[in-house]
Scaffold this motif. Sequence first.
Motif, PDB file in Angstrom:
ATOM      1  N   ARG A   6       0.882  -1.135   0.036  1.00 36.12           N
ATOM      2  CA  ARG A   6      -0.108   0.069  -0.114  1.00 36.12           C
ATOM      3  C   ARG A   6       0.772   1.197   0.134  1.00 36.12           C
ATOM      4  NH1 ARG A   6      -4.581  -1.553  -2.274  1.00 36.12           N
ATOM      5  NH2 ARG A   6      -5.517  -3.431  -1.040  1.00 36.12           N
ATOM      6  N   SER A   7       2.094   1.256  -0.065  1.00 37.06           N
ATOM      7  CA  SER A   7       2.872   2.229   0.036  1.00 37.06           C
ATOM      8  C   SER A   7       4.405   1.850  -0.427  1.00 37.06           C
ATOM      9  CB  SER A   7       3.236   3.121   1.351  1.00 37.06           C
ATOM     10  OG  SER A   7       3.953   2.147   2.302  1.00 37.06           O
ATOM     11  N   ASP A   8       5.004   2.728  -0.877  1.00 34.49           N
ATOM     12  CA  ASP A   8       6.732   2.554  -1.328  1.00 34.49           C
ATOM     13  C   ASP A   8       7.475   1.800  -0.109  1.00 34.49           C
ATOM     14  OD1 ASP A   8       6.200   3.485  -3.725  1.00 34.49           O
ATOM     15  OD2 ASP A   8       6.922   5.696  -3.224  1.00 34.49           O
ATOM     16  N   GLU A   9       7.205   2.501   1.049  1.00 34.36           N
ATOM     17  CA  GLU A   9       8.098   1.967   2.223  1.00 34.36           C
ATOM     18  C   GLU A   9       7.467   0.412   2.569  1.00 34.36           C
ATOM     19  OE1 GLU A   9       6.203   4.544   2.147  1.00 34.36           O
ATOM     20  OE2 GLU A   9       7.757   5.949   1.649  1.00 34.36           O
ATOM     21  N   ALA A  10       6.147  -0.079   2.089  1.00 34.14           N
ATOM     22  CA  ALA A  10       5.707  -1.230   2.597  1.00 34.14           C
ATOM     23  C   ALA A  10       6.081  -2.579   1.849  1.00 34.14           C
ATOM     24  CB  ALA A  10       4.296  -1.276   2.577  1.00 34.14           C
ATOM     25  N   LEU A  11       6.932  -2.121   0.613  1.00 31.51           N
ATOM     26  CA  LEU A  11       7.479  -3.406  -0.154  1.00 31.51           C
ATOM     27  C   LEU A  11       8.228  -4.550   0.360  1.00 31.51           C
ATOM     28  CD1 LEU A  11       7.293  -4.330  -3.044  1.00 31.51           C
ATOM     29  CD2 LEU A  11       9.256  -3.073  -3.675  1.00 31.51           C
ATOM     30  N   ALA A  12       9.252  -4.227   1.017  1.00 31.69           N
ATOM     31  CA  ALA A  12       9.871  -5.219   1.905  1.00 31.69           C
ATOM     32  C   ALA A  12       9.243  -5.990   2.811  1.00 31.69           C
ATOM     33  CB  ALA A  12      11.210  -4.416   2.565  1.00 31.69           C
ATOM     34  N   ARG A  13       8.438  -5.338   3.648  1.00 25.48           N
ATOM     35  CA  ARG A  13       7.414  -6.062   4.439  1.00 25.48           C
ATOM     36  C   ARG A  13       6.580  -6.843   3.843  1.00 25.48           C
ATOM     37  NH1 ARG A  13       7.429  -8.039   8.991  1.00 25.48           N
ATOM     38  NH2 ARG A  13       8.793  -6.110   9.801  1.00 25.48           N
ATOM     39  N   THR A  14       6.051  -6.359   2.875  1.00 26.52           N
ATOM     40  CA  THR A  14       5.032  -7.345   1.847  1.00 26.52           C
ATOM     41  C   THR A  14       5.652  -8.324   1.647  1.00 26.52           C
ATOM     42  OG1 THR A  14       3.881  -5.255   0.913  1.00 26.52           O
ATOM     43  CG2 THR A  14       3.786  -7.441  -0.272  1.00 26.52           C
ATOM     44  N   TYR A  15       6.859  -8.504   1.009  1.00 25.81           N
ATOM     45  CA  TYR A  15       7.249  -9.902   0.521  1.00 25.81           C
ATOM     46  C   TYR A  15       7.944 -10.796   1.732  1.00 25.81           C
ATOM     47  CZ  TYR A  15       7.591  -9.118  -4.220  1.00 25.81           C
ATOM     48  OH  TYR A  15       7.081  -8.837  -5.777  1.00 25.81           O
ATOM     49  N   HIS A  16       8.285 -10.074   2.834  1.00 24.32           N
ATOM     50  CA  HIS A  16       8.528 -10.834   4.076  1.00 24.32           C
ATOM     51  C   HIS A  16       7.025 -11.554   4.717  1.00 24.32           C
ATOM     52  CE1 HIS A  16       8.955 -11.587   8.465  1.00 24.32           C
ATOM     53  NE2 HIS A  16      10.165 -11.905   8.062  1.00 24.32           N
ATOM     54  N   ASP A  17       6.053 -10.672   4.686  1.00 19.72           N
ATOM     55  CA  ASP A  17       4.744 -11.185   5.426  1.00 19.72           C
ATOM     56  C   ASP A  17       4.343 -12.151   4.309  1.00 19.72           C
ATOM     57  OD1 ASP A  17       5.061  -9.419   7.221  1.00 19.72           O
ATOM     58  OD2 ASP A  17       3.626  -8.221   6.551  1.00 19.72           O
ATOM     59  N   PHE A  18       4.355 -12.278   3.124  1.00 18.29           N
ATOM     60  CA  PHE A  18       3.906 -13.155   2.146  1.00 18.29           C
ATOM     61  C   PHE A  18       4.868 -14.261   2.553  1.00 18.29           C
ATOM     62  CE2 PHE A  18       4.221 -15.749  -1.697  1.00 18.29           C
ATOM     63  CZ  PHE A  18       2.893 -15.502  -2.211  1.00 18.29           C
ATOM     64  N   ALA A  19       6.198 -14.593   2.593  1.00 12.52           N
ATOM     65  CA  ALA A  19       7.067 -15.590   2.889  1.00 12.52           C
ATOM     66  C   ALA A  19       6.418 -16.418   4.228  1.00 12.52           C
ATOM     67  CB  ALA A  19       8.498 -15.320   3.031  1.00 12.52           C
ATOM     68  N   ALA A  39      15.032  -8.617   1.700  1.00 14.95           N
ATOM     69  CA  ALA A  39      16.191  -8.211   2.053  1.00 14.95           C
ATOM     70  C   ALA A  39      17.049  -7.831   0.756  1.00 14.95           C
ATOM     71  CB  ALA A  39      16.760  -9.266   3.048  1.00 14.95           C
ATOM     72  N   ASP A  40      16.729  -7.827  -0.372  1.00 15.18           N
ATOM     73  CA  ASP A  40      17.687  -7.502  -1.503  1.00 15.18           C
ATOM     74  C   ASP A  40      17.171  -5.945  -1.981  1.00 15.18           C
ATOM     75  OD1 ASP A  40      18.843  -7.251  -3.896  1.00 15.18           O
ATOM     76  OD2 ASP A  40      18.698  -9.677  -4.061  1.00 15.18           O
ATOM     77  N   ALA A  41      18.192  -5.098  -1.577  1.00 15.77           N
ATOM     78  CA  ALA A  41      17.875  -3.696  -1.794  1.00 15.77           C
ATOM     79  C   ALA A  41      17.693  -3.577  -3.514  1.00 15.77           C
ATOM     80  CB  ALA A  41      18.824  -2.861  -1.349  1.00 15.77           C
ATOM     81  N   GLU A  42      18.648  -4.227  -4.364  1.00 18.25           N
ATOM     82  CA  GLU A  42      18.501  -4.084  -5.654  1.00 18.25           C
ATOM     83  C   GLU A  42      17.223  -4.714  -6.236  1.00 18.25           C
ATOM     84  OE1 GLU A  42      21.738  -4.607  -9.386  1.00 18.25           O
ATOM     85  OE2 GLU A  42      22.194  -5.511  -7.353  1.00 18.25           O
ATOM     86  N   VAL A  43      16.669  -5.679  -5.894  1.00 19.08           N
ATOM     87  CA  VAL A  43      15.424  -6.143  -6.589  1.00 19.08           C
ATOM     88  C   VAL A  43      14.444  -5.550  -6.012  1.00 19.08           C
ATOM     89  CG1 VAL A  43      14.092  -8.185  -6.412  1.00 19.08           C
ATOM     90  CG2 VAL A  43      16.472  -8.548  -6.923  1.00 19.08           C
ATOM     91  N   LEU A  44      14.245  -4.972  -4.875  1.00 20.20           N
ATOM     92  CA  LEU A  44      13.151  -4.234  -4.365  1.00 20.20           C
ATOM     93  C   LEU A  44      13.222  -2.839  -5.054  1.00 20.20           C
ATOM     94  CD1 LEU A  44      13.515  -4.583  -0.492  1.00 20.20           C
ATOM     95  CD2 LEU A  44      11.818  -5.370  -2.166  1.00 20.20           C
ATOM     96  N   ALA A  45      14.434  -2.068  -5.662  1.00 17.70           N
ATOM     97  CA  ALA A  45      14.424  -0.966  -6.210  1.00 17.70           C
ATOM     98  C   ALA A  45      13.898  -1.411  -7.553  1.00 17.70           C
ATOM     99  CB  ALA A  45      16.112  -0.497  -6.432  1.00 17.70           C
ATOM    100  N   LEU A  46      13.954  -2.335  -8.258  1.00 17.24           N
ATOM    101  CA  LEU A  46      13.386  -2.578  -9.553  1.00 17.24           C
ATOM    102  C   LEU A  46      11.848  -2.825  -9.569  1.00 17.24           C
ATOM    103  CD1 LEU A  46      15.886  -5.418 -11.105  1.00 17.24           C
ATOM    104  CD2 LEU A  46      15.651  -3.060 -11.818  1.00 17.24           C
ATOM    105  N   LEU A  47      11.395  -3.474  -8.445  1.00 18.88           N
ATOM    106  CA  LEU A  47       9.874  -3.636  -8.102  1.00 18.88           C
ATOM    107  C   LEU A  47       9.461  -2.229  -7.664  1.00 18.88           C
ATOM    108  CD1 LEU A  47      10.002  -6.887  -5.882  1.00 18.88           C
ATOM    109  CD2 LEU A  47       9.097  -6.698  -8.331  1.00 18.88           C
ATOM    110  N   GLY A  48      10.144  -1.266  -7.118  1.00 19.56           N
ATOM    111  CA  GLY A  48       9.547  -0.027  -6.822  1.00 19.56           C
ATOM    112  C   GLY A  48       9.191   0.881  -7.942  1.00 19.56           C
ATOM    113  N   THR A  49       9.894   0.321  -9.226  1.00 21.24           N
ATOM    114  CA  THR A  49       9.498   1.240 -10.411  1.00 21.24           C
ATOM    115  C   THR A  49       8.006   0.889 -11.014  1.00 21.24           C
ATOM    116  OG1 THR A  49      10.266  -0.509 -12.237  1.00 21.24           O
ATOM    117  CG2 THR A  49      11.909   1.182 -10.855  1.00 21.24           C
TER     118      THR A  49
END
Length: 327
Positions: A6-19, A39-49
């Motif tokens: 639901r926000s840019d900041e929630a992306l890492a938490r979204t993948y962790h919670d899904f796991a 925990a992968d900043a580079e992949v999260l940056a791609l998804l964030g686009t």
Amino acid sequence: MHGIPRSDEALARTYHDFAVNEAAGRSPAYERLCRAVSADAEVLALLGTLPLAKRQPNLLLGAVRLLGGPVDDYPAFRGWLLEHWPAAREQMLARSTQTNEAARCALLLPVLAALPQPLALLEVGASAGLCLYPDRFRYRYGERDPIGPAGGPLLACTVDGPTPVPDRLPHVVWRAGIDLNPLDVTDPADVRWLESLIWPEHHDRRERLTAAAAIAAADPPLLVRGDLNEALPRLAEQAPAAATLVVFHTAVLAYLDAAGVDRFTGQLTELTRRRPGTVWLSNEAPRVVPQVADRLPRPAPPGRFVLAVDGRPVAFTMPHGQGVDWL
């Protein structure tokens, strides 16, 4: 549910919670991948686009599998994704998670079988319409004897609580659905996408998809392309007047914003006023529909949906139809 951030900041938490809440215990491969992505900043940056609704785990994983990428090992997955990101991004933008799990019919059946018959079924977010055939499957609830046609695909569902296990199947005289992009089970490309959305270890779900697709192909439902809030009133008018109209959806309303959910529930109220006896059957994540969330007698267990009839919660359910816990 299904990890829509639901926000840019929630992306890492979204993948962790899904796991942790969805893949753990059900898909070791997807649990490993999504923990690592979180925990992968580079992949999260791609998804964030991507737009928020296109960043969800199931969509990423389905797109990678559709394109033949590896999902067993994170280093291999990561390397493939970085190399093939433009192709993966294109698929994620063009597609949506249209998981069409026929086993969800086992969650709906206790309600459908108890309604005044015959039924007219209208599914919102129907994908290929495989859940419009609850009368064509065979069901086994817990250790009880199966019900349904002897040759039908078997849907096994665990039961807890006072589940009203039916002893008959519903009589369906009309079936129709709405989807932004209806899938055609006679189109190999559409079936490939449905197969890509099935988690790697779930071999029984792939077999069930094949069987359910054959049922739908032999007797295709009426599938309308369009926005659910725009198409619902007109399509509902086509349902036979002598049948109980059931408007149902599962894992769909999470894709709407709060205003869209409010508009949809308002339309159901208006539809019920114009056509008394209409039943609204909802199977969504616990917080998606405010009317349902406000009436929960206790918090939903992690990773569960809530089955509700006309906004009244009746059961906690497993996302792919594996089990039901009646309230």
